[in-house]
Scaffold this motif. Structure first.
Motif, PDB file in Angstrom:
ATOM      1  N   PHE A  96     -21.047 -45.441  66.591  1.00  0.00           N
ATOM      2  CA  PHE A  96     -22.049 -46.411  66.998  1.00  0.00           C
ATOM      3  C   PHE A  96     -22.163 -47.539  65.982  1.00  0.00           C
ATOM      4  N   ARG A  97     -22.181 -47.162  64.705  1.00  0.00           N
ATOM      5  CA  ARG A  97     -22.143 -48.157  63.646  1.00  0.00           C
ATOM      6  C   ARG A  97     -21.085 -47.730  62.639  1.00  0.00           C
ATOM      7  N   GLY A  98     -20.655 -48.636  61.807  1.00  0.00           N
ATOM      8  CA  GLY A  98     -19.648 -48.321  60.816  1.00  0.00           C
ATOM      9  C   GLY A  98     -20.161 -47.327  59.790  1.00  0.00           C
ATOM     10  N   LEU A  99     -19.270 -46.532  59.244  1.00  0.00           N
ATOM     11  CA  LEU A  99     -19.643 -45.496  58.284  1.00  0.00           C
ATOM     12  C   LEU A  99     -20.286 -46.091  57.038  1.00  0.00           C
ATOM     13  N   ALA A 100     -19.882 -47.268  56.634  1.00  0.00           N
ATOM     14  CA  ALA A 100     -20.444 -47.881  55.445  1.00  0.00           C
ATOM     15  C   ALA A 100     -21.897 -48.283  55.658  1.00  0.00           C
ATOM     16  N   VAL A 101     -22.277 -48.396  56.918  1.00  0.00           N
ATOM     17  CA  VAL A 101     -23.640 -48.799  57.238  1.00  0.00           C
ATOM     18  C   VAL A 101     -24.534 -47.576  57.424  1.00  0.00           C
ATOM     19  N   ALA A 102     -24.032 -46.634  58.154  1.00  0.00           N
ATOM     20  CA  ALA A 102     -24.823 -45.440  58.466  1.00  0.00           C
ATOM     21  C   ALA A 102     -23.928 -44.238  58.327  1.00  0.00           C
ATOM     22  N   ASN A 103     -24.055 -43.543  57.228  1.00  0.00           N
ATOM     23  CA  ASN A 103     -23.091 -42.498  56.908  1.00  0.00           C
ATOM     24  C   ASN A 103     -23.413 -41.177  57.596  1.00  0.00           C
ATOM     25  N   THR A 104     -23.397 -41.219  58.925  1.00  0.00           N
ATOM     26  CA  THR A 104     -23.634 -39.973  59.651  1.00  0.00           C
ATOM     27  C   THR A 104     -22.364 -39.138  59.739  1.00  0.00           C
ATOM     28  N   GLY A 105     -21.227 -39.769  59.522  1.00  0.00           N
ATOM     29  CA  GLY A 105     -19.964 -39.051  59.516  1.00  0.00           C
ATOM     30  C   GLY A 105     -19.427 -38.702  60.874  1.00  0.00           C
ATOM     31  N   GLU A 106     -20.179 -38.983  61.937  1.00  0.00           N
ATOM     32  CA  GLU A 106     -19.698 -38.537  63.228  1.00  0.00           C
ATOM     33  C   GLU A 106     -18.866 -39.615  63.882  1.00  0.00           C
ATOM     34  N   LEU A 107     -17.593 -39.332  63.956  1.00  0.00           N
ATOM     35  CA  LEU A 107     -16.680 -40.165  64.711  1.00  0.00           C
ATOM     36  C   LEU A 107     -16.340 -39.432  65.999  1.00  0.00           C
ATOM     37  N   PHE A 108     -16.170 -40.177  67.054  1.00  0.00           N
ATOM     38  CA  PHE A 108     -15.804 -39.609  68.344  1.00  0.00           C
ATOM     39  C   PHE A 108     -14.330 -39.948  68.573  1.00  0.00           C
ATOM     40  N   PHE A 109     -13.523 -38.915  68.681  1.00  0.00           N
ATOM     41  CA  PHE A 109     -12.080 -39.090  68.751  1.00  0.00           C
ATOM     42  C   PHE A 109     -11.560 -39.022  70.171  1.00  0.00           C
ATOM     43  N   GLY A 110     -10.515 -39.811  70.431  1.00  0.00           N
ATOM     44  CA  GLY A 110      -9.732 -39.634  71.636  1.00  0.00           C
ATOM     45  C   GLY A 110      -8.740 -38.501  71.454  1.00  0.00           C
ATOM     46  N   GLU A 111      -7.975 -38.216  72.495  1.00  0.00           N
ATOM     47  CA  GLU A 111      -7.027 -37.112  72.435  1.00  0.00           C
ATOM     48  C   GLU A 111      -5.694 -37.522  71.825  1.00  0.00           C
ATOM     49  N   GLY A 112      -5.541 -38.795  71.534  1.00  0.00           N
ATOM     50  CA  GLY A 112      -4.370 -39.240  70.807  1.00  0.00           C
ATOM     51  C   GLY A 112      -3.223 -39.701  71.684  1.00  0.00           C
ATOM     52  N   SER A 113      -2.345 -40.483  71.052  1.00  0.00           N
ATOM     53  CA  SER A 113      -1.072 -40.897  71.667  1.00  0.00           C
ATOM     54  C   SER A 113       0.047 -40.315  70.822  1.00  0.00           C
ATOM     55  N   ARG A 114       0.845 -39.459  71.449  1.00  0.00           N
ATOM     56  CA  ARG A 114       1.957 -38.840  70.711  1.00  0.00           C
ATOM     57  C   ARG A 114       3.171 -39.743  70.822  1.00  0.00           C
ATOM     58  N   LEU A 115       3.634 -40.241  69.685  1.00  0.00           N
ATOM     59  CA  LEU A 115       4.783 -41.129  69.644  1.00  0.00           C
ATOM     60  C   LEU A 115       5.988 -40.379  69.091  1.00  0.00           C
ATOM     61  N   THR A 116       7.075 -40.434  69.826  1.00  0.00           N
ATOM     62  CA  THR A 116       8.343 -39.855  69.378  1.00  0.00           C
ATOM     63  C   THR A 116       9.384 -40.960  69.335  1.00  0.00           C
ATOM     64  N   VAL A 117       9.957 -41.156  68.160  1.00  0.00           N
ATOM     65  CA  VAL A 117      10.996 -42.177  67.986  1.00  0.00           C
ATOM     66  C   VAL A 117      12.342 -41.473  67.828  1.00  0.00           C
ATOM     67  N   LEU A 118      13.234 -41.733  68.751  1.00  0.00           N
ATOM     68  CA  LEU A 118      14.541 -41.065  68.732  1.00  0.00           C
ATOM     69  C   LEU A 118      15.549 -41.811  67.866  1.00  0.00           C
TER      70      LEU A 118
END
Lengths: 118, 113
Positions: A96-118
């Motif tokens: 909701f706000r940057g960690l430097a502003v409000a250090n609640t530590g809670e980040l909400f993560f996505g499930e990620g993008s898996r990159l494979t480079v051949l």
């Protein structure tokens, strides 16, 4: 949206090609983060956005990596001339706000993008 | 500078036995400490956090952690493991003014029947 959305979920590319990874944060979250997760290496910080500006891009590993955020919402991470060592899961998170502003530590993560480079 | 060390890359327990995941931190100032959990092919989820209030912190799913400044530790425990606890756990540190979290390398918890 209800959660952080990332696309594509999986990307296989050939060495030397450019790739774009997209992140759609939770609506109303002003802060957005990109991390890279490699096997056995934990999470490596790449870049942080507050609104559309990036006050901390210290984690970008080389000038082949860039990111932008538009409209205070969607962000794109671009990797140019991909190398095999770029293979990893790229995670996006928002708060909701940057960690430097409000250090609640809670980040909400996505499930990620898996990159494979051949 | 802030950093965390997770002392075990893998921990194996039997269902119903206690869980202990160990974490030591380094921080210049009073840190905030967190545990995140990542189930297979899922995003990370905040399990619990310490932000200078009570030193014993309770989180979701019966987990708790105790902040010990003298030992610079923040170990994660649970009295009785469940099969659904099998996941990777990350200890995380943050200092006020830092724009990002610093993650440990993770501990994979394996739970056998």
């Amino acid at each position: 949206g209800a959660g952080v959305s990332q696309s594509p979920s999986n990307k296989v590319t050939e060495k030397g090609k450019d790739v774009e990874l997209r992140c759609d944060p939770i609506s109303g979250h002003t802060a957005l983060y990109w991390y890279r997760q490699s096997l056995g290496q934990g999470l490596e910080f790449l870049i942080y956005f507050q609104g559309n500006s990036a006050p901390d891009k210290s984690g970008l590993p080389s000038d082949r990596f860039s990111a932008e955020r538009t409209g205070g919402s969607v962000s794109t991470l671009t990797i140019q001339r991909t190398q095999q060592e770029d293979s990893a899961v790229y995670l996006c998170a928002s708060s909701f706000r940057g960690l430097a502003v409000a250090n609640t530590g809670e980040l909400f993560f996505g499930e990620g993008s898996r990159l494979t480079v051949l | 500078a802030q950093s965390v060390t997770q002392l075990d890359s893998h921990v194996s327990v039997s269902e119903g036995t206690p869980v202990l995941l160990r974490c030591n931190y380094s921080s210049s100032y009073s840190p905030s400490l967190f545990w995140y959990v990542q189930h297979p092919n899922k995003g990370l989820q905040l399990l619990l956090k310490y932000t200078s209030a009570a030193t014993l912190v309770k989180g979701i799913n019966g987990f708790e952690a105790e902040f010990k400044k003298s030992e610079t530790s923040f170990h994660l425990t649970k009295p009785s493991a469940h099969m659904s606890d099998a996941a990777e756990y990350f200890c995380v540190v943050s200092e006020r003014g830092y724009s990002t979290l610093t993650f440990g390398k993770g501990t994979m918890l394996l739970v056998s029947p």
